[in-house]
Design a protein around this motif. Structure first.
Motif, PDB file in Angstrom:
ATOM      1  N   TYR A 240      94.180  55.420  48.741  1.00  0.00           N
ATOM      2  CA  TYR A 240      94.926  54.969  47.561  1.00  0.00           C
ATOM      3  C   TYR A 240      94.712  53.467  47.389  1.00  0.00           C
ATOM      4  O   TYR A 240      95.536  52.648  47.787  1.00  0.00           O
ATOM      5  CB  TYR A 240      96.416  55.290  47.698  1.00  0.00           C
ATOM      6  N   GLY A 241      93.581  53.118  46.810  1.00  0.00           N
ATOM      7  CA  GLY A 241      93.290  51.700  46.613  1.00  0.00           C
ATOM      8  C   GLY A 241      91.947  51.331  47.204  1.00  0.00           C
ATOM      9  O   GLY A 241      90.922  51.917  46.872  1.00  0.00           O
ATOM     10  N   GLY A 242      91.926  50.374  48.101  1.00  0.00           N
ATOM     11  CA  GLY A 242      90.678  49.888  48.678  1.00  0.00           C
ATOM     12  C   GLY A 242      90.239  48.613  47.982  1.00  0.00           C
ATOM     13  O   GLY A 242      90.755  48.248  46.907  1.00  0.00           O
ATOM     14  N   HIS A 243      89.292  47.912  48.571  1.00  0.00           N
ATOM     15  CA  HIS A 243      88.850  46.635  48.014  1.00  0.00           C
ATOM     16  C   HIS A 243      87.346  46.485  48.174  1.00  0.00           C
ATOM     17  O   HIS A 243      86.789  46.742  49.243  1.00  0.00           O
ATOM     18  CB  HIS A 243      89.551  45.466  48.731  1.00  0.00           C
ATOM     19  N   LEU A 244      86.702  46.074  47.086  1.00  0.00           N
ATOM     20  CA  LEU A 244      85.301  45.694  47.118  1.00  0.00           C
ATOM     21  C   LEU A 244      85.214  44.177  47.025  1.00  0.00           C
ATOM     22  O   LEU A 244      86.064  43.538  46.412  1.00  0.00           O
ATOM     23  CB  LEU A 244      84.532  46.340  45.962  1.00  0.00           C
ATOM     24  N   GLY A 245      84.168  43.617  47.631  1.00  0.00           N
ATOM     25  CA  GLY A 245      84.065  42.159  47.677  1.00  0.00           C
ATOM     26  C   GLY A 245      82.857  41.632  46.941  1.00  0.00           C
ATOM     27  O   GLY A 245      82.534  42.041  45.822  1.00  0.00           O
ATOM     28  N   LYS A 246      82.118  40.776  47.606  1.00  0.00           N
ATOM     29  CA  LYS A 246      80.991  40.060  47.026  1.00  0.00           C
ATOM     30  C   LYS A 246      79.853  41.005  46.642  1.00  0.00           C
ATOM     31  O   LYS A 246      79.556  41.950  47.344  1.00  0.00           O
ATOM     32  CB  LYS A 246      80.488  39.023  48.032  1.00  0.00           C
ATOM     33  N   GLU A 247      79.204  40.712  45.514  1.00  0.00           N
ATOM     34  CA  GLU A 247      78.033  41.476  45.083  1.00  0.00           C
ATOM     35  C   GLU A 247      76.775  40.634  45.292  1.00  0.00           C
ATOM     36  O   GLU A 247      76.760  39.442  45.010  1.00  0.00           O
ATOM     37  CB  GLU A 247      78.138  41.865  43.607  1.00  0.00           C
ATOM     38  N   ILE A 248      75.721  41.272  45.815  1.00  0.00           N
ATOM     39  CA  ILE A 248      74.441  40.598  45.998  1.00  0.00           C
ATOM     40  C   ILE A 248      73.352  41.426  45.326  1.00  0.00           C
ATOM     41  O   ILE A 248      73.449  42.648  45.234  1.00  0.00           O
ATOM     42  CB  ILE A 248      74.091  40.392  47.490  1.00  0.00           C
ATOM     43  N   THR A 249      72.314  40.762  44.826  1.00  0.00           N
ATOM     44  CA  THR A 249      71.202  41.452  44.181  1.00  0.00           C
ATOM     45  C   THR A 249      69.884  40.834  44.651  1.00  0.00           C
ATOM     46  O   THR A 249      69.854  39.701  45.139  1.00  0.00           O
ATOM     47  CB  THR A 249      71.279  41.344  42.646  1.00  0.00           C
ATOM     48  N   ARG A 250      68.815  41.580  44.504  1.00  0.00           N
ATOM     49  CA  ARG A 250      67.488  41.067  44.845  1.00  0.00           C
ATOM     50  C   ARG A 250      66.447  41.755  43.966  1.00  0.00           C
ATOM     51  O   ARG A 250      66.379  42.979  43.904  1.00  0.00           O
ATOM     52  CB  ARG A 250      67.161  41.325  46.314  1.00  0.00           C
ATOM     53  N   THR A 251      65.651  40.936  43.286  1.00  0.00           N
ATOM     54  CA  THR A 251      64.534  41.474  42.518  1.00  0.00           C
ATOM     55  C   THR A 251      63.388  41.762  43.475  1.00  0.00           C
ATOM     56  O   THR A 251      62.956  40.873  44.217  1.00  0.00           O
ATOM     57  CB  THR A 251      64.075  40.484  41.436  1.00  0.00           C
ATOM     58  N   VAL A 252      62.904  42.984  43.465  1.00  0.00           N
ATOM     59  CA  VAL A 252      61.878  43.389  44.430  1.00  0.00           C
ATOM     60  C   VAL A 252      60.479  43.124  43.884  1.00  0.00           C
ATOM     61  O   VAL A 252      59.649  42.502  44.542  1.00  0.00           O
ATOM     62  CB  VAL A 252      62.034  44.873  44.797  1.00  0.00           C
ATOM     63  N   GLY A 253      60.187  43.585  42.683  1.00  0.00           N
ATOM     64  CA  GLY A 253      58.863  43.420  42.106  1.00  0.00           C
ATOM     65  C   GLY A 253      58.411  44.706  41.446  1.00  0.00           C
ATOM     66  O   GLY A 253      59.183  45.653  41.268  1.00  0.00           O
ATOM     67  N   THR A 254      57.149  44.755  41.064  1.00  0.00           N
ATOM     68  CA  THR A 254      56.584  45.927  40.405  1.00  0.00           C
ATOM     69  C   THR A 254      56.038  46.893  41.441  1.00  0.00           C
ATOM     70  O   THR A 254      55.195  46.529  42.261  1.00  0.00           O
ATOM     71  CB  THR A 254      55.466  45.514  39.433  1.00  0.00           C
ATOM     72  N   PHE A 255      56.524  48.132  41.405  1.00  0.00           N
ATOM     73  CA  PHE A 255      56.094  49.135  42.376  1.00  0.00           C
ATOM     74  C   PHE A 255      54.734  49.682  41.981  1.00  0.00           C
ATOM     75  O   PHE A 255      54.512  50.101  40.840  1.00  0.00           O
ATOM     76  CB  PHE A 255      57.107  50.279  42.470  1.00  0.00           C
ATOM     77  N   MET A 256      53.810  49.706  42.959  1.00  0.00           N
ATOM     78  CA  MET A 256      52.444  50.149  42.718  1.00  0.00           C
ATOM     79  C   MET A 256      52.191  51.473  43.446  1.00  0.00           C
ATOM     80  O   MET A 256      52.174  51.513  44.686  1.00  0.00           O
ATOM     81  CB  MET A 256      51.446  49.098  43.209  1.00  0.00           C
ATOM     82  N   PRO A 257      52.013  52.571  42.721  1.00  0.00           N
ATOM     83  CA  PRO A 257      51.710  53.839  43.391  1.00  0.00           C
ATOM     84  C   PRO A 257      50.339  53.781  44.048  1.00  0.00           C
ATOM     85  O   PRO A 257      49.492  52.962  43.688  1.00  0.00           O
ATOM     86  CB  PRO A 257      51.730  54.848  42.238  1.00  0.00           C
ATOM     87  N   CYS A 258      50.121  54.658  45.008  1.00  0.00           N
ATOM     88  CA  CYS A 258      48.830  54.696  45.690  1.00  0.00           C
ATOM     89  C   CYS A 258      47.753  55.163  44.712  1.00  0.00           C
ATOM     90  O   CYS A 258      47.956  56.136  43.972  1.00  0.00           O
ATOM     91  CB  CYS A 258      48.903  55.642  46.884  1.00  0.00           C
ATOM     92  N   PRO A 259      46.597  54.485  44.662  1.00  0.00           N
ATOM     93  CA  PRO A 259      45.505  54.924  43.774  1.00  0.00           C
ATOM     94  C   PRO A 259      45.089  56.365  44.080  1.00  0.00           C
ATOM     95  O   PRO A 259      45.253  56.856  45.197  1.00  0.00           O
ATOM     96  CB  PRO A 259      44.372  53.952  44.087  1.00  0.00           C
TER      97      PRO A 259
END
Length: 503
Positions: A240-259
């Motif tokens: 009944y409730g709970g708490h979330l805190g700090k948010e962090i993000t990271r840009t990874v890049g462009t995903f390259m599938p195997c040729p």
């Protein structure tokens, strides 16, 4: 002996005995084979004797402080000998296992060690502290108070803050990608695609509060697209409730599938907790394969974060696909279910395609019978392997170049050393090459010399705590050029072969 000297010696040997028995929390499990060689339960008996000796030393110390009959000189000599026996055993186990195994011993002891430490603390506070001088009591009170304050601060403001452990790892499971990443604190995690869609790691609509997150996306959603990862710290998760805190993000890049063809694969196997410079391990590959035995056993969350999630993210940068198959040691330890749950694979065996290449990935499981003493009754692979065999038998013969990826060259253990039931169906699928590990060598074995009737290449293993042997494979129109190296760049083994294309 003067009382002051007696107190000093009993104090020293009590502390030594306490530390030895705490160390033995891990050793008693890590060297279970000693029980098999000497007699069943030997390590536990030795550990019990060392604990009993420690308890006796606590009361010898109380007798020294109070100068009463609790101190016995002859018994103290026995205490010293037993304490030294414990030290000798610890040193011997360290020499046999190697200093690089120390962290594994810690992992193996985490469930029991706190209880034994609290038991010793109880004896100290009830039997020793009350008879100590007031000065020592005040010092002890200050130390305990300081420890409580520091612990509270660390819980509220964790050391190192709230961060990602590394780049994410993108696992190809044949039906899509699983983007897996971890944080240093419990959190709810998500990925954000280039079209702005945000997908949370959730189970039946509820966001997963964990250190490891796995988000499934389709090939079309991720291939050649930029993406980022994010996490929100889970401070308190209650009904009944709970708490979330700090948010962090990271840009990874462009995903390259195997040729589709003319691509490079880097295979890593049997790293067993090795800590090389991961960024240098085949970083120019188009696809990476982890062939199992990432650690000696999975005893804590860190067991698979440090040895699979983080290394996979480092070698791939989060922008190239990874294939993972379980090794026999990846099925050992109390956190095995947590690894399987964290990765969120639908099956531990699957099939995936890269252009005209068909990769069948199998779980070779454990390498001994379920009844083997090492498994302590936890293994029950008969039905599981039967299901895997049925799945292989249900597969259709596919056009293209067929390759098997698995941990053990024998596919999985058979007590009578005959080819397992899965071998003939694999040959019928047209599989000509098995990429594997397990044997801790780098070598090629032809089909004529293989128990499965399928040629295989063993891709190396850890050779030191910071030294890893791994294998680079170049695929081009069915031609396979294999080269094994170590992290120093030395070539260990080479092999070339031509696969037959099924049409």
């Amino acid at each position: 002996m003067k009382q002051k000297n007696r107190i000093l010696f009993t104090s020293l040997f009590t502390v030594l005995s306490v530390l030895t028995t705490l160390c033995f929390c891990g050793f008693r499990i890590g060297f279970v084979f000693v029980d098999h060689v000497v007699f069943d339960g030997f390590c536990y008996l030795l550990w019990s004797i060392l604990i009993l000796n420690t308890i006796t030393l606590f009361f010898q110390l109380r007798g020294s402080i109070c100068d009463d009959k609790l101190y016995n000189k002859k018994l103290f000599i026995v205490n010293i000998l037993v304490a030294f026996l414990g030290v000798v055993c610890c040193v011997a186990f360290l020499i046999v296992g190697g200093k690089e195994e120390i962290l594994n011993y810690v992992y193996m002891s985490v469930e029991v060690l706190p209880y034994l430490a609290l038991f010793y603390a109880f004896i100290f506070f009830t039997a020793i502290l009350p008879v100590c001088r007031k000065a020592l009591q005040k010092i002890t009170a200050v130390i305990i108070s300081a420890a409580m304050v520091v612990s509270a601060v660390i819980i509220i403001y964790p050391v190192g803050g709230f961060n990602f452990d590394g780049m994410p790892a993108v696992f190809d499971t044949g039906d899509g990608y699983h983007i897996v990443f971890s944080t240093n604190r419990k959190s709810v995690g998500y990925i954000k695609l280039s079209n702005g869609e945000q997908i949370w790691d959730n189970y039946a609509g509820r966001k997963e509060s964990s250190r490891v997150h796995s988000v499934k996306v389709s090939y079309d959603e991720l291939n050649n697209q930029e993406y980022s990862i994010g996490a929100v710290r889970a401070v308190e998760d209650i009904a009944y409730g709970g708490h979330l805190g700090k948010e962090i993000t990271r840009t990874v890049g462009t995903f390259m599938p195997c040729p589709a063809d003319d691509f490079d694969m880097t295979c890593i196997t049997d790293n067993h907790g090795c800590k090389p410079e991961w960024e240098k391990v085949g970083s120019d590959a188009d696809i990476f394969v982890f062939l199992g035995d990432i650690a000696n056993g999975l005893y804590t969350y860190n067991s698979f974060i440090d040895n699979l999630v983080v290394p996979a993210g480092k070698v791939s940068g989060g922008v190239k696909p990874i294939i993972y198959t379980f090794g026999n040691h990846d099925h050992r330890g109390s956190k095995v279910p947590d690894l399987i749950s964290a990765l969120d694979f639908e099956e531990l065996y699957y099939r995936l395609y890269v252009g005209n290449y068909v990769f069948t990935v199998l779980d070779s499981g454990e390498d001994k019978e379920d009844e083997n003493y090492e498994y302590a009754g936890y293994d029950d692979y008969a039905e599981y392997f039967a299901g895997q065999t049925q799945w292989v038998q249900s597969l259709q013969r596919e056009n293209g170049y067929n390759v098997l990826i698995t941990h053990s060259p024998s596919i999985f253990f058979e007590p009578d050393e005959k080819p397992s039931p899965v071998c003939e169906p694999l040959r019928n699928l047209g599989i000509e090459l098995t990429i594997c590990g397990h044997v801790h060598t780098t070598e090629f074995v032809s089909a004529e010399n293989s128990i499965t009737g399928i040629s295989y290449y063993i891709c190396g293993a850890k050779s030191d705590v910071h030294e890893l042997n791994y294998t680079k494979i170049h695929f081009n129109q069915g031609f396979v050029d294999i080269r094994s190296e170590n992290t120093q760049g030395e070539v260990l083994c080479e092999q070339q072969l031509q696969l037959t294309e099924i049409k």
